[in-house]
Write a protein that holds these residues in place. Structure first.
Motif, PDB file in Angstrom:
ATOM      1  N   THR A   1      32.201  97.750  31.499  1.00 31.09           N
ATOM      2  CA  THR A   1      31.781  97.756  33.528  1.00 31.09           C
ATOM      3  C   THR A   1      31.686  96.447  33.804  1.00 31.09           C
ATOM      4  O   THR A   1      31.630  95.286  32.903  1.00 31.09           O
ATOM      5  CB  THR A   1      30.279  98.204  33.734  1.00 31.09           C
ATOM      6  N   ALA A   2      31.317  95.819  34.677  1.00 33.11           N
ATOM      7  CA  ALA A   2      31.896  94.322  35.580  1.00 33.11           C
ATOM      8  C   ALA A   2      29.895  93.445  34.460  1.00 33.11           C
ATOM      9  O   ALA A   2      30.109  92.057  33.964  1.00 33.11           O
ATOM     10  CB  ALA A   2      30.935  94.360  36.764  1.00 33.11           C
ATOM     11  N   ARG A   3      28.832  94.385  34.326  1.00 34.97           N
ATOM     12  CA  ARG A   3      27.607  93.831  33.644  1.00 34.97           C
ATOM     13  C   ARG A   3      27.783  93.100  32.749  1.00 34.97           C
ATOM     14  O   ARG A   3      27.538  92.427  31.861  1.00 34.97           O
ATOM     15  CB  ARG A   3      26.791  94.661  33.861  1.00 34.97           C
ATOM     16  N   ASP A   4      29.005  94.043  31.639  1.00 36.62           N
ATOM     17  CA  ASP A   4      28.951  93.532  30.419  1.00 36.62           C
ATOM     18  C   ASP A   4      30.584  92.882  30.326  1.00 36.62           C
ATOM     19  O   ASP A   4      30.115  91.512  29.416  1.00 36.62           O
ATOM     20  CB  ASP A   4      29.509  95.431  29.317  1.00 36.62           C
ATOM     21  N   ARG A   5      30.981  92.553  31.155  1.00 34.89           N
ATOM     22  CA  ARG A   5      32.558  91.513  31.480  1.00 34.89           C
ATOM     23  C   ARG A   5      31.726  90.146  31.382  1.00 34.89           C
ATOM     24  O   ARG A   5      31.393  88.999  30.696  1.00 34.89           O
ATOM     25  CB  ARG A   5      33.116  92.227  32.695  1.00 34.89           C
ATOM     26  N   ARG A   6      31.231  90.625  32.151  1.00 32.80           N
ATOM     27  CA  ARG A   6      30.442  88.959  32.761  1.00 32.80           C
ATOM     28  C   ARG A   6      29.098  88.244  31.329  1.00 32.80           C
ATOM     29  O   ARG A   6      29.212  86.885  31.119  1.00 32.80           O
ATOM     30  CB  ARG A   6      28.891  89.518  34.175  1.00 32.80           C
ATOM     31  N   ARG A   7      28.510  89.487  30.314  1.00 36.47           N
ATOM     32  CA  ARG A   7      27.892  88.936  29.464  1.00 36.47           C
ATOM     33  C   ARG A   7      28.991  88.863  28.628  1.00 36.47           C
ATOM     34  O   ARG A   7      28.243  87.715  28.202  1.00 36.47           O
ATOM     35  CB  ARG A   7      27.721  89.974  28.976  1.00 36.47           C
ATOM     36  N   ALA A   8      29.728  89.214  28.452  1.00 35.07           N
ATOM     37  CA  ALA A   8      30.921  88.347  27.771  1.00 35.07           C
ATOM     38  C   ALA A   8      31.497  87.387  27.692  1.00 35.07           C
ATOM     39  O   ALA A   8      32.538  86.098  27.208  1.00 35.07           O
ATOM     40  CB  ALA A   8      31.981  89.190  27.692  1.00 35.07           C
ATOM     41  N   ILE A   9      31.306  86.712  29.558  1.00 37.98           N
ATOM     42  CA  ILE A   9      32.200  85.868  29.813  1.00 37.98           C
ATOM     43  C   ILE A   9      30.829  84.665  28.964  1.00 37.98           C
ATOM     44  O   ILE A   9      31.252  83.326  28.779  1.00 37.98           O
ATOM     45  CB  ILE A   9      31.577  85.561  31.098  1.00 37.98           C
ATOM     46  N   VAL A  10      29.833  84.942  29.255  1.00 32.27           N
ATOM     47  CA  VAL A  10      29.012  83.878  29.137  1.00 32.27           C
ATOM     48  C   VAL A  10      28.976  83.726  27.429  1.00 32.27           C
ATOM     49  O   VAL A  10      29.191  82.278  27.275  1.00 32.27           O
ATOM     50  CB  VAL A  10      26.812  84.231  29.249  1.00 32.27           C
ATOM     51  N   ASP A  11      29.203  84.554  26.785  1.00 31.94           N
ATOM     52  CA  ASP A  11      29.429  84.420  25.464  1.00 31.94           C
ATOM     53  C   ASP A  11      29.971  83.908  24.767  1.00 31.94           C
ATOM     54  O   ASP A  11      30.364  82.984  23.991  1.00 31.94           O
ATOM     55  CB  ASP A  11      29.843  85.898  24.906  1.00 31.94           C
ATOM     56  N   MET A  12      31.523  83.858  25.819  1.00 35.80           N
ATOM     57  CA  MET A  12      32.483  83.203  25.591  1.00 35.80           C
ATOM     58  C   MET A  12      32.779  81.587  25.739  1.00 35.80           C
ATOM     59  O   MET A  12      33.817  80.686  25.599  1.00 35.80           O
ATOM     60  CB  MET A  12      34.017  83.605  26.241  1.00 35.80           C
ATOM     61  N   ALA A  13      31.881  81.315  27.080  1.00 33.02           N
ATOM     62  CA  ALA A  13      31.463  80.046  27.277  1.00 33.02           C
ATOM     63  C   ALA A  13      30.821  78.808  26.553  1.00 33.02           C
ATOM     64  O   ALA A  13      31.009  78.010  25.517  1.00 33.02           O
ATOM     65  CB  ALA A  13      30.870  79.989  28.689  1.00 33.02           C
ATOM     66  N   TRP A  14      30.100  79.696  25.651  1.00 32.35           N
ATOM     67  CA  TRP A  14      28.924  78.830  24.968  1.00 32.35           C
ATOM     68  C   TRP A  14      30.116  79.148  23.563  1.00 32.35           C
ATOM     69  O   TRP A  14      29.486  77.993  23.069  1.00 32.35           O
ATOM     70  CB  TRP A  14      27.383  80.138  24.467  1.00 32.35           C
ATOM     71  N   THR A  15      30.626  79.928  22.838  1.00 34.26           N
ATOM     72  CA  THR A  15      31.449  80.112  22.508  1.00 34.26           C
ATOM     73  C   THR A  15      32.168  78.761  22.033  1.00 34.26           C
ATOM     74  O   THR A  15      32.347  78.076  21.198  1.00 34.26           O
ATOM     75  CB  THR A  15      32.186  81.518  22.052  1.00 34.26           C
ATOM     76  N   ASP A  16      33.172  79.091  23.260  1.00 34.29           N
ATOM     77  CA  ASP A  16      34.091  78.246  23.238  1.00 34.29           C
ATOM     78  C   ASP A  16      34.324  76.469  24.151  1.00 34.29           C
ATOM     79  O   ASP A  16      34.743  75.429  23.772  1.00 34.29           O
ATOM     80  CB  ASP A  16      35.825  78.557  23.907  1.00 34.29           C
ATOM     81  N   GLY A  17      32.761  76.839  24.808  1.00 32.10           N
ATOM     82  CA  GLY A  17      31.834  75.336  25.435  1.00 32.10           C
ATOM     83  C   GLY A  17      32.731  75.523  26.855  1.00 32.10           C
ATOM     84  O   GLY A  17      32.625  74.759  27.449  1.00 32.10           O
ATOM     85  N   ARG A  18      33.983  76.690  26.768  1.00 34.37           N
ATOM     86  CA  ARG A  18      35.066  76.530  27.988  1.00 34.37           C
ATOM     87  C   ARG A  18      35.230  77.786  28.150  1.00 34.37           C
ATOM     88  O   ARG A  18      35.962  78.010  27.774  1.00 34.37           O
ATOM     89  CB  ARG A  18      35.513  75.017  28.523  1.00 34.37           C
TER      90      ARG A  18
END
Length: 262
Positions: A6-23
């Motif tokens: 879902t779009a909501r789950d995708r956005r949550r995953a985007i935030v997780d990736m930003a915090w994990t990878d830095g960008r």
């Protein structure tokens, strides 16, 4: 990636990736989730408006991690959008004109569009522009000089400012780290904003070349104030509401198409 995410789950995953990878980059995210870059840009715009991420060149970062991207990093982001913006800008330049070109990747693309021109004078502070026009025999190229900012490959400082006071131009084409209705052009460095303000006073017409990812963003705390009349040139990924905010403030906004579908 599961296309039923879902779009909501995708956005949550985007935030997780930003915090994990830095960008988190637009192209990287689009490939990872199997969606278009336009979809990712909308996700990032929403997450930024909610305060969950901070926008940067071609993507987003977790708050507190924003840094100035190198010219090489910027060159890999939004290439088709920059091509379209540069192509439109080149069409505005007539024979015999003198134009000011800022440092940056989009102005570098604009210089490439001008390589075959005749009876044209280009005044610049950007190494990308100089490299593109080094063997363009029909173009008279003037370099303002100054201190080199290695990360942006642009010249700044009192030498550039003193040289700029000696010239005027028909048009100035400026880059931006970001641009807002309220504050104008955002940059990482106060020397850059001072020089941009001076460039705007030396030209009859002022254009800011900024792809959609830069609109309404505030990654840094140095700002260049805008003149009463100027033109924003962006791409068709720009959020319509953001475009209308600029237009409502009296800014002429040109929205260019892209040369290839995303």
């Amino acid at each position: 990636m599961n296309d039923r995410l879902t779009a909501r789950d995708r956005r949550r995953a985007i935030v997780d990736m930003a915090w994990t990878d830095g960008r988190a980059g637009v192209g990287q995210l689009a490939a990872h989730f199997g969606v278009t870059e336009s979809t990712i840009r909308r996700d990032l715009a929403l997450l930024t408006s909610q305060g969950q991420l901070a926008r940067t060149y071609g993507g987003a970062m977790a708050h507190g991690l924003v840094y100035e991207a190198s010219l090489g990093q910027r060159a890999r982001e939004g290439f088709r959008q920059k091509q379209a913006i540069a192509a439109w800008a080149a069409e505005q330049i007539g024979p015999g004109e003198t134009v000011l070109l800022d440092a940056g990747t989009t102005t570098g693309q604009l210089a490439r569009e001008l390589r075959e021109r005749e009876q044209l004078t280009v005044v610049t502070i950007g190494l990308t522009v100089l490299n593109e026009l080094a063997d363009a025999d029909g173009v008279d190229v003037l370099c303002l000089g100054g201190r080199l900012r290695h990360i942006s490959q642009g010249l700044v400082g009192p030498f550039a400012e003193a040289a700029l006071e000696r010239v005027t131009a028909d048009r100035a084409f400026l880059g931006a780290d970001a641009v807002t209705v309220e504050n104008g052009i955002c940059e990482a460095n106060l020397e850059q904003t001072r020089l941009k303000e001076m460039m705007m006073t030396r030209a009859e017409q002022v254009y800011v070349l900024a792809d959609a990812s830069k609109l309404g963003q505030r990654p840094f705390h140095a700002w260049a104030r805008m003149p009463a009349t100027w033109t924003l040139v962006t791409d068709d990924g720009a959020p319509p509401a953001e475009v209308e905010r600029f237009r409502a403030a009296g800014v002429e906004v040109i929205v260019t198409g892209t040369k290839a579908a995303t």
